[in-house]
Write an enzyme that holds these catalytic residues in place. Structure first.
Site, PDB file in Angstrom:
ATOM      1  N   THR A  92       0.827  -1.210  -0.070  1.00 37.63           N
ATOM      2  CA  THR A  92       0.017  -0.177  -0.031  1.00 37.63           C
ATOM      3  C   THR A  92       0.866   1.142  -0.142  1.00 37.63           C
ATOM      4  O   THR A  92       1.719   1.235   0.864  1.00 37.63           O
ATOM      5  CB  THR A  92      -0.774  -0.014   1.385  1.00 37.63           C
ATOM      6  N   LYS A 167      -7.669   1.539  -2.862  1.00 37.48           N
ATOM      7  CA  LYS A 167      -7.108   1.105  -1.738  1.00 37.48           C
ATOM      8  C   LYS A 167      -7.157   2.203  -0.542  1.00 37.48           C
ATOM      9  O   LYS A 167      -7.538   1.778   0.602  1.00 37.48           O
ATOM     10  CB  LYS A 167      -5.551   0.573  -1.703  1.00 37.48           C
ATOM     11  N   LYS A 235       0.909   4.914   8.232  1.00 34.30           N
ATOM     12  CA  LYS A 235       1.499   5.303   6.746  1.00 34.30           C
ATOM     13  C   LYS A 235       0.216   5.413   5.767  1.00 34.30           C
ATOM     14  O   LYS A 235       0.048   6.371   4.950  1.00 34.30           O
ATOM     15  CB  LYS A 235       2.483   4.014   6.259  1.00 34.30           C
TER      16      LYS A 235
HETATM   17  P1  NAP Z   1       5.485  -6.724   7.291  1.00 34.41           P
HETATM   18  O1  NAP Z   1       4.901  -7.833   7.996  1.00 34.41           O
HETATM   19  O2  NAP Z   1       6.002  -5.614   7.855  1.00 34.41           O
HETATM   20  O3  NAP Z   1       6.161  -7.011   6.120  1.00 34.41           O
HETATM   21  C1  NAP Z   1       6.818  -6.256   5.245  1.00 34.41           C
HETATM   22  C2  NAP Z   1       8.059  -7.094   4.613  1.00 34.41           C
HETATM   23  O4  NAP Z   1       8.550  -6.497   3.384  1.00 34.41           O
HETATM   24  C3  NAP Z   1       9.211  -7.473   5.503  1.00 34.41           C
HETATM   25  O5  NAP Z   1       9.353  -9.173   5.339  1.00 34.41           O
HETATM   26  C4  NAP Z   1      10.215  -6.822   5.013  1.00 34.41           C
HETATM   27  O6  NAP Z   1      11.582  -7.306   5.381  1.00 34.41           O
HETATM   28  C5  NAP Z   1      10.058  -6.602   3.519  1.00 34.41           C
HETATM   29  N1  NAP Z   1      10.817  -5.293   3.226  1.00 34.41           N
HETATM   30  C6  NAP Z   1      10.574  -4.143   3.533  1.00 34.41           C
HETATM   31  N2  NAP Z   1      11.250  -3.149   2.672  1.00 34.41           N
HETATM   32  C7  NAP Z   1      12.007  -4.118   1.796  1.00 34.41           C
HETATM   33  C8  NAP Z   1      12.709  -3.824   0.689  1.00 34.41           C
HETATM   34  N3  NAP Z   1      13.249  -2.408   0.374  1.00 34.41           N
HETATM   35  N4  NAP Z   1      13.358  -4.875   0.072  1.00 34.41           N
HETATM   36  C9  NAP Z   1      12.965  -6.149   0.235  1.00 34.41           C
HETATM   37  N5  NAP Z   1      12.222  -6.228   1.308  1.00 34.41           N
HETATM   38  C10 NAP Z   1      11.449  -5.463   2.104  1.00 34.41           C
HETATM   39  O7  NAP Z   1       4.164  -6.207   6.586  1.00 34.41           O
HETATM   40  P2  NAP Z   1       2.880  -6.707   5.836  1.00 34.41           P
HETATM   41  O8  NAP Z   1       1.868  -6.594   6.894  1.00 34.41           O
HETATM   42  O9  NAP Z   1       3.320  -7.952   5.257  1.00 34.41           O
HETATM   43  O10 NAP Z   1       2.285  -5.575   4.811  1.00 34.41           O
HETATM   44  C11 NAP Z   1       3.209  -5.424   3.512  1.00 34.41           C
HETATM   45  C12 NAP Z   1       2.593  -4.311   2.532  1.00 34.41           C
HETATM   46  O11 NAP Z   1       1.144  -4.735   2.463  1.00 34.41           O
HETATM   47  C13 NAP Z   1       2.392  -3.053   3.385  1.00 34.41           C
HETATM   48  O12 NAP Z   1       2.475  -1.893   2.474  1.00 34.41           O
HETATM   49  C14 NAP Z   1       1.161  -2.877   4.122  1.00 34.41           C
HETATM   50  O13 NAP Z   1       0.668  -1.479   4.417  1.00 34.41           O
HETATM   51  C15 NAP Z   1       0.395  -3.571   3.005  1.00 34.41           C
HETATM   52  N6  NAP Z   1      -0.890  -4.238   3.450  1.00 34.41           N
HETATM   53  C16 NAP Z   1      -0.906  -5.098   4.798  1.00 34.41           C
HETATM   54  C17 NAP Z   1      -2.126  -5.761   5.054  1.00 34.41           C
HETATM   55  C18 NAP Z   1      -2.120  -6.543   6.465  1.00 34.41           C
HETATM   56  O14 NAP Z   1      -3.333  -7.036   6.970  1.00 34.41           O
HETATM   57  N7  NAP Z   1      -0.936  -7.018   7.204  1.00 34.41           N
HETATM   58  C19 NAP Z   1      -3.099  -6.072   4.311  1.00 34.41           C
HETATM   59  C20 NAP Z   1      -3.250  -5.191   3.145  1.00 34.41           C
HETATM   60  C21 NAP Z   1      -1.948  -4.507   2.722  1.00 34.41           C
HETATM   61  P3  NAP Z   1      12.178  -7.167   6.750  1.00 34.41           P
HETATM   62  O15 NAP Z   1      12.020  -8.750   7.296  1.00 34.41           O
HETATM   63  O16 NAP Z   1      13.519  -6.644   7.021  1.00 34.41           O
HETATM   64  O17 NAP Z   1      11.258  -6.210   7.802  1.00 34.41           O
END
Ligand code: NAP
Length: 283
Positions: A92, A167, A235
Protein backbone atom coordinates in the site's frame (compact mmCIF):
# COMPACT_ATOMS: atom_id res chain seq x y z
CA UNK A 1 4.88 -18.59 -16.18
CA UNK A 2 7.84 -18.03 -13.87
CA UNK A 3 7.18 -15.82 -10.87
CA UNK A 4 9.31 -14.13 -8.23
CA UNK A 5 8.25 -12.56 -4.92
CA UNK A 6 9.95 -9.82 -2.88
CA UNK A 7 8.83 -8.87 0.66
CA UNK A 8 8.09 -11.90 2.81
CA UNK A 9 6.27 -10.40 5.79
CA UNK A 10 2.85 -11.09 7.27
CA UNK A 11 1.23 -10.81 3.82
CA UNK A 12 4.02 -11.68 1.39
CA UNK A 13 5.10 -15.00 2.92
CA UNK A 14 1.69 -16.69 2.61
CA UNK A 15 1.10 -15.12 -0.83
CA UNK A 16 4.43 -16.52 -2.03
CA UNK A 17 3.38 -19.86 -0.55
CA UNK A 18 0.29 -19.95 -2.79
CA UNK A 19 2.46 -19.25 -5.86
CA UNK A 20 4.71 -22.14 -4.85
CA UNK A 21 1.74 -24.50 -4.44
CA UNK A 22 0.66 -23.62 -8.01
CA UNK A 23 4.18 -24.40 -9.23
CA UNK A 24 4.74 -20.82 -10.43
CA UNK A 25 7.30 -19.57 -7.91
CA UNK A 26 11.00 -19.63 -8.84
CA UNK A 27 12.78 -17.13 -6.61
CA UNK A 28 12.13 -14.96 -3.54
CA UNK A 29 13.86 -12.15 -1.67
CA UNK A 30 13.46 -10.09 1.49
CA UNK A 31 15.30 -7.21 3.18
CA UNK A 32 16.25 -9.46 6.10
CA UNK A 33 17.98 -12.28 4.29
CA UNK A 34 17.43 -15.14 6.71
CA UNK A 35 13.63 -14.83 6.24
CA UNK A 36 14.11 -15.46 2.49
CA UNK A 37 16.52 -18.35 3.11
CA UNK A 38 14.15 -20.05 5.56
CA UNK A 39 11.05 -19.67 3.36
CA UNK A 40 12.96 -20.74 0.23
CA UNK A 41 14.02 -23.95 1.98
CA UNK A 42 10.43 -24.55 3.11
CA UNK A 43 8.90 -23.91 -0.34
CA UNK A 44 11.63 -25.57 -2.38
CA UNK A 45 12.50 -22.41 -4.37
CA UNK A 46 15.63 -20.23 -4.63
CA UNK A 47 16.46 -17.29 -2.36
CA UNK A 48 17.92 -14.54 -4.55
CA UNK A 49 21.58 -13.70 -4.02
CA UNK A 50 21.23 -10.59 -6.20
CA UNK A 51 18.47 -9.03 -8.30
CA UNK A 52 19.95 -10.77 -11.36
CA UNK A 53 18.32 -13.94 -10.00
CA UNK A 54 14.95 -12.47 -11.03
CA UNK A 55 16.06 -12.03 -14.67
CA UNK A 56 14.21 -15.14 -15.88
CA UNK A 57 10.87 -14.17 -14.29
CA UNK A 58 7.78 -13.25 -16.30
CA UNK A 59 6.18 -11.69 -13.24
CA UNK A 60 7.74 -10.34 -10.03
CA UNK A 61 5.36 -9.46 -7.19
CA UNK A 62 6.30 -7.04 -4.40
CA UNK A 63 4.73 -6.80 -0.94
CA UNK A 64 7.17 -4.52 0.90
CA UNK A 65 6.57 -1.82 3.51
CA UNK A 66 6.87 1.77 2.35
CA UNK A 67 6.94 3.92 -0.79
CA UNK A 68 10.76 4.11 -0.75
CA UNK A 69 10.96 0.28 -0.65
CA UNK A 70 8.77 -0.03 -3.75
CA UNK A 71 10.87 2.50 -5.65
CA UNK A 72 14.11 0.81 -4.55
CA UNK A 73 12.85 -2.56 -5.79
CA UNK A 74 11.42 -1.15 -9.03
CA UNK A 75 14.76 0.55 -9.78
CA UNK A 76 16.71 -2.65 -9.16
CA UNK A 77 14.30 -4.81 -11.18
CA UNK A 78 14.30 -2.34 -14.10
CA UNK A 79 17.98 -3.16 -14.56
CA UNK A 80 17.54 -6.95 -14.79
CA UNK A 81 14.07 -7.94 -16.07
CA UNK A 82 13.51 -8.49 -19.78
CA UNK A 83 11.08 -6.37 -21.82
CA UNK A 84 7.56 -7.78 -21.68
CA UNK A 85 7.82 -8.96 -18.09
CA UNK A 86 5.59 -7.38 -15.42
CA UNK A 87 6.20 -6.11 -11.88
CA UNK A 88 3.10 -6.27 -9.64
CA UNK A 89 3.16 -4.19 -6.46
CA UNK A 90 0.86 -5.41 -3.67
CA UNK A 91 2.19 -2.92 -1.07
CA UNK A 92 0.00 0.00 0.00
CA UNK A 93 1.72 3.18 -1.23
CA UNK A 94 0.77 6.49 -2.84
CA UNK A 95 -0.58 6.99 -6.34
CA UNK A 96 2.51 9.13 -7.06
CA UNK A 97 4.80 6.20 -6.15
CA UNK A 98 2.81 3.87 -8.42
CA UNK A 99 3.23 6.33 -11.30
CA UNK A 100 6.98 6.71 -10.64
CA UNK A 101 7.50 2.94 -10.52
CA UNK A 102 5.48 2.50 -13.72
CA UNK A 103 7.54 5.15 -15.53
CA UNK A 104 10.92 3.81 -14.51
CA UNK A 105 10.04 0.24 -15.52
CA UNK A 106 8.33 1.36 -18.76
CA UNK A 107 11.61 3.01 -19.80
CA UNK A 108 12.99 -0.55 -20.16
CA UNK A 109 9.83 -2.03 -21.72
CA UNK A 110 8.74 -3.67 -18.43
CA UNK A 111 5.11 -3.50 -17.31
CA UNK A 112 3.94 -2.36 -13.87
CA UNK A 113 0.66 -2.89 -12.03
CA UNK A 114 -0.26 -1.21 -8.77
CA UNK A 115 -2.25 -4.01 -7.16
CA UNK A 116 -2.83 -3.40 -3.45
CA UNK A 117 -4.78 -6.03 -1.57
CA UNK A 118 -7.41 -6.25 1.14
CA UNK A 119 -8.42 -9.23 3.27
CA UNK A 120 -5.76 -9.18 5.98
CA UNK A 121 -3.32 -11.92 6.87
CA UNK A 122 -6.27 -14.33 6.98
CA UNK A 123 -7.06 -13.46 3.34
CA UNK A 124 -3.40 -13.93 2.41
CA UNK A 125 -3.22 -17.28 4.20
CA UNK A 126 -6.39 -18.70 2.68
CA UNK A 127 -5.80 -17.19 -0.77
CA UNK A 128 -8.91 -15.02 -0.68
CA UNK A 129 -7.62 -11.48 -1.16
CA UNK A 130 -9.43 -8.69 -2.99
CA UNK A 131 -6.89 -7.29 -5.47
CA UNK A 132 -7.44 -3.76 -6.82
CA UNK A 133 -5.42 -3.23 -9.98
CA UNK A 134 -4.26 -0.12 -11.79
CA UNK A 135 -2.33 -0.26 -15.06
CA UNK A 136 -2.40 -1.70 -18.52
CA UNK A 137 -5.00 -4.43 -19.20
CA UNK A 138 -2.53 -6.46 -21.27
CA UNK A 139 -0.06 -6.48 -18.36
CA UNK A 140 -2.85 -7.68 -16.07
CA UNK A 141 -3.49 -10.63 -18.40
CA UNK A 142 0.22 -11.57 -18.20
CA UNK A 143 0.13 -11.38 -14.39
CA UNK A 144 -3.34 -12.90 -13.89
CA UNK A 145 -2.24 -16.56 -13.39
CA UNK A 146 -0.02 -15.39 -10.51
CA UNK A 147 -2.72 -13.19 -8.95
CA UNK A 148 -5.24 -16.03 -9.25
CA UNK A 149 -3.08 -18.02 -6.81
CA UNK A 150 -4.09 -15.79 -3.87
CA UNK A 151 -7.09 -13.74 -5.00
CA UNK A 152 -10.80 -14.18 -4.34
CA UNK A 153 -11.44 -11.19 -6.63
CA UNK A 154 -9.28 -9.26 -9.09
CA UNK A 155 -10.68 -5.90 -10.25
CA UNK A 156 -9.07 -3.82 -12.99
CA UNK A 157 -9.90 -0.33 -11.67
CA UNK A 158 -8.28 1.66 -14.51
CA UNK A 159 -4.95 3.33 -15.30
CA UNK A 160 -1.80 3.28 -13.17
CA UNK A 161 -2.59 4.60 -9.69
CA UNK A 162 -6.25 3.61 -9.66
CA UNK A 163 -5.46 0.47 -7.63
CA UNK A 164 -3.84 2.62 -4.93
CA UNK A 165 -6.69 5.15 -5.14
CA UNK A 166 -9.13 2.28 -4.48
CA UNK A 167 -7.02 1.08 -1.56
CA UNK A 168 -7.14 4.62 -0.12
CA UNK A 169 -10.94 4.41 -0.09
CA UNK A 170 -10.68 0.95 1.52
CA UNK A 171 -8.44 2.34 4.28
CA UNK A 172 -10.92 5.10 5.18
CA UNK A 173 -13.48 2.36 5.84
CA UNK A 174 -10.94 0.22 7.71
CA UNK A 175 -9.91 3.15 9.92
CA UNK A 176 -13.51 4.09 10.73
CA UNK A 177 -14.49 0.49 11.50
CA UNK A 178 -11.46 0.11 13.79
CA UNK A 179 -12.46 3.26 15.70
CA UNK A 180 -16.05 2.09 16.15
CA UNK A 181 -15.22 -1.51 17.11
CA UNK A 182 -12.46 -0.60 19.60
CA UNK A 183 -14.62 2.10 21.19
CA UNK A 184 -17.65 -0.20 21.38
CA UNK A 185 -15.69 -3.04 22.96
CA UNK A 186 -13.99 -0.68 25.44
CA UNK A 187 -17.48 0.50 26.45
CA UNK A 188 -18.60 -3.13 26.78
CA UNK A 189 -15.68 -3.81 29.15
CA UNK A 190 -16.51 -0.78 31.30
CA UNK A 191 -20.17 -1.87 31.46
CA UNK A 192 -19.02 -5.30 32.67
CA UNK A 193 -20.52 -7.26 29.75
CA UNK A 194 -19.40 -10.84 29.17
CA UNK A 195 -17.29 -10.95 25.96
CA UNK A 196 -18.29 -14.58 25.37
CA UNK A 197 -21.88 -13.37 24.96
CA UNK A 198 -21.20 -9.88 23.56
CA UNK A 199 -19.10 -10.85 20.52
CA UNK A 200 -21.40 -13.49 18.97
CA UNK A 201 -24.41 -11.28 19.69
CA UNK A 202 -22.86 -8.35 17.83
CA UNK A 203 -21.71 -10.64 14.99
CA UNK A 204 -25.28 -11.91 14.52
CA UNK A 205 -26.65 -8.41 13.89
CA UNK A 206 -26.19 -5.29 11.76
CA UNK A 207 -22.90 -4.34 13.49
CA UNK A 208 -21.11 -7.49 12.23
CA UNK A 209 -17.86 -6.85 10.35
CA UNK A 210 -14.48 -8.44 9.46
CA UNK A 211 -12.46 -6.61 12.13
CA UNK A 212 -14.85 -7.49 14.96
CA UNK A 213 -14.94 -11.09 13.79
CA UNK A 214 -11.16 -11.52 13.39
CA UNK A 215 -9.83 -9.22 16.14
CA UNK A 216 -12.64 -8.83 18.71
CA UNK A 217 -11.69 -11.77 20.94
CA UNK A 218 -7.93 -11.22 20.70
CA UNK A 219 -8.08 -7.52 21.56
CA UNK A 220 -10.27 -8.24 24.59
CA UNK A 221 -7.67 -10.84 25.64
CA UNK A 222 -4.91 -8.19 25.30
CA UNK A 223 -3.23 -9.94 22.35
CA UNK A 224 -1.98 -7.57 19.67
CA UNK A 225 0.22 -9.79 17.46
CA UNK A 226 -0.09 -8.51 13.86
CA UNK A 227 -2.14 -8.92 11.67
CA UNK A 228 -1.82 -5.44 10.37
CA UNK A 229 0.70 -3.21 12.09
CA UNK A 230 -0.21 0.18 13.58
CA UNK A 231 2.82 1.66 11.81
CA UNK A 232 1.49 0.49 8.43
CA UNK A 233 -1.98 1.95 9.05
CA UNK A 234 -0.38 5.27 10.07
CA UNK A 235 1.52 5.20 6.74
CA UNK A 236 -1.72 4.50 4.87
CA UNK A 237 -3.67 7.24 6.64
CA UNK A 238 -0.92 9.77 5.96
CA UNK A 239 -1.19 8.89 2.25
CA UNK A 240 -4.99 9.03 2.37
CA UNK A 241 -5.00 12.39 4.16
CA UNK A 242 -2.76 13.84 1.44
CA UNK A 243 -5.16 12.56 -1.23
CA UNK A 244 -8.22 13.92 0.60
CA UNK A 245 -6.51 17.33 0.95
CA UNK A 246 -5.69 17.36 -2.77
CA UNK A 247 -9.33 16.86 -3.76
CA UNK A 248 -10.70 19.16 -1.04
CA UNK A 249 -12.44 16.47 1.03
CA UNK A 250 -12.62 17.20 4.73
CA UNK A 251 -12.65 13.84 6.49
CA UNK A 252 -12.97 13.74 10.25
CA UNK A 253 -12.55 9.93 10.14
CA UNK A 254 -9.12 10.12 8.49
CA UNK A 255 -7.94 12.92 10.80
CA UNK A 256 -9.07 11.23 14.01
CA UNK A 257 -7.70 7.80 13.08
CA UNK A 258 -4.38 9.24 11.91
CA UNK A 259 -3.99 11.09 15.19
CA UNK A 260 -4.80 7.92 17.16
CA UNK A 261 -2.36 5.70 15.24
CA UNK A 262 0.35 8.39 15.55
CA UNK A 263 -0.19 8.27 19.34
CA UNK A 264 0.05 4.46 19.32
CA UNK A 265 3.29 4.54 17.31
CA UNK A 266 4.67 7.12 19.76
CA UNK A 267 3.76 4.78 22.64
CA UNK A 268 5.89 2.04 21.03
CA UNK A 269 3.04 0.11 19.39
CA UNK A 270 4.20 0.49 15.74
CA UNK A 271 4.55 -3.28 15.32
CA UNK A 272 1.38 -4.15 17.26
CA UNK A 273 -1.81 -5.07 15.44
CA UNK A 274 -4.17 -2.16 14.69
CA UNK A 275 -6.61 -3.58 17.28
CA UNK A 276 -4.20 -2.11 19.90
CA UNK A 277 -6.34 1.00 19.37
CA UNK A 278 -8.48 -0.35 22.23
CA UNK A 279 -5.60 0.66 24.56
CA UNK A 280 -6.35 4.33 23.78
CA UNK A 281 -10.10 3.81 24.02
CA UNK A 282 -9.73 2.33 27.52
CA UNK A 283 -8.11 5.63 28.54
P1 NAP B 1 5.38 -6.69 7.17
O1 NAP B 1 4.93 -7.88 7.94
O2 NAP B 1 6.06 -5.57 7.90
O3 NAP B 1 6.30 -7.22 5.98
C1 NAP B 1 6.99 -6.40 5.09
C2 NAP B 1 8.08 -7.26 4.51
O4 NAP B 1 8.72 -6.55 3.44
C3 NAP B 1 9.15 -7.60 5.55
O5 NAP B 1 9.47 -8.97 5.46
C4 NAP B 1 10.31 -6.70 5.15
O6 NAP B 1 11.58 -7.23 5.45
C5 NAP B 1 10.13 -6.64 3.64
N1 NAP B 1 10.73 -5.43 3.07
C6 NAP B 1 10.52 -4.15 3.45
N2 NAP B 1 11.24 -3.32 2.69
C7 NAP B 1 11.92 -4.08 1.81
C8 NAP B 1 12.82 -3.80 0.77
N3 NAP B 1 13.16 -2.54 0.49
N4 NAP B 1 13.31 -4.83 0.06
C9 NAP B 1 12.96 -6.11 0.35
N5 NAP B 1 12.12 -6.44 1.33
C10 NAP B 1 11.59 -5.43 2.05
O7 NAP B 1 4.16 -5.99 6.40
P2 NAP B 1 2.83 -6.68 5.81
O8 NAP B 1 1.78 -6.62 6.83
O9 NAP B 1 3.19 -7.94 5.13
O10 NAP B 1 2.47 -5.55 4.72
C11 NAP B 1 3.22 -5.37 3.54
C12 NAP B 1 2.53 -4.29 2.71
O11 NAP B 1 1.17 -4.68 2.45
C13 NAP B 1 2.44 -2.93 3.42
O12 NAP B 1 2.56 -1.90 2.47
C14 NAP B 1 1.07 -2.98 4.07
O13 NAP B 1 0.56 -1.68 4.31
C15 NAP B 1 0.28 -3.74 3.04
N6 NAP B 1 -0.89 -4.51 3.54
C16 NAP B 1 -0.87 -5.17 4.74
C17 NAP B 1 -2.00 -5.89 5.14
C18 NAP B 1 -2.05 -6.63 6.46
O14 NAP B 1 -3.16 -6.98 6.90
N7 NAP B 1 -0.94 -6.94 7.09
C19 NAP B 1 -3.13 -5.92 4.34
C20 NAP B 1 -3.11 -5.29 3.11
C21 NAP B 1 -1.99 -4.57 2.72
P3 NAP B 1 12.16 -7.31 6.96
O15 NAP B 1 12.08 -8.76 7.29
O16 NAP B 1 13.53 -6.77 6.87
O17 NAP B 1 11.27 -6.44 7.83
Amino acid sequence: MKAGFIGLGAMGAPMAGHLAVKGLLQVIDNRTRNKADALAAQLGVRAAATHADFAGCDVVALCVSMDADVLQQATALAAVLRPGSVVVDHSTVSVATARKAQALLAANGIGFLDAPVSGGVEGARNGKLSVMVGGDGADLEIARPALDAYAARITHMGDTGSGQATKAVNQVLVAGINEAVCEGLALGEKLGLDPAKLLPTLMAGAAANWFLDKRGATMLAGQFTPGFKCGHLLKDLTIVQGMANEVGLHSSVIEMARDHYAQLVQRGEADSDTSALILLKRG
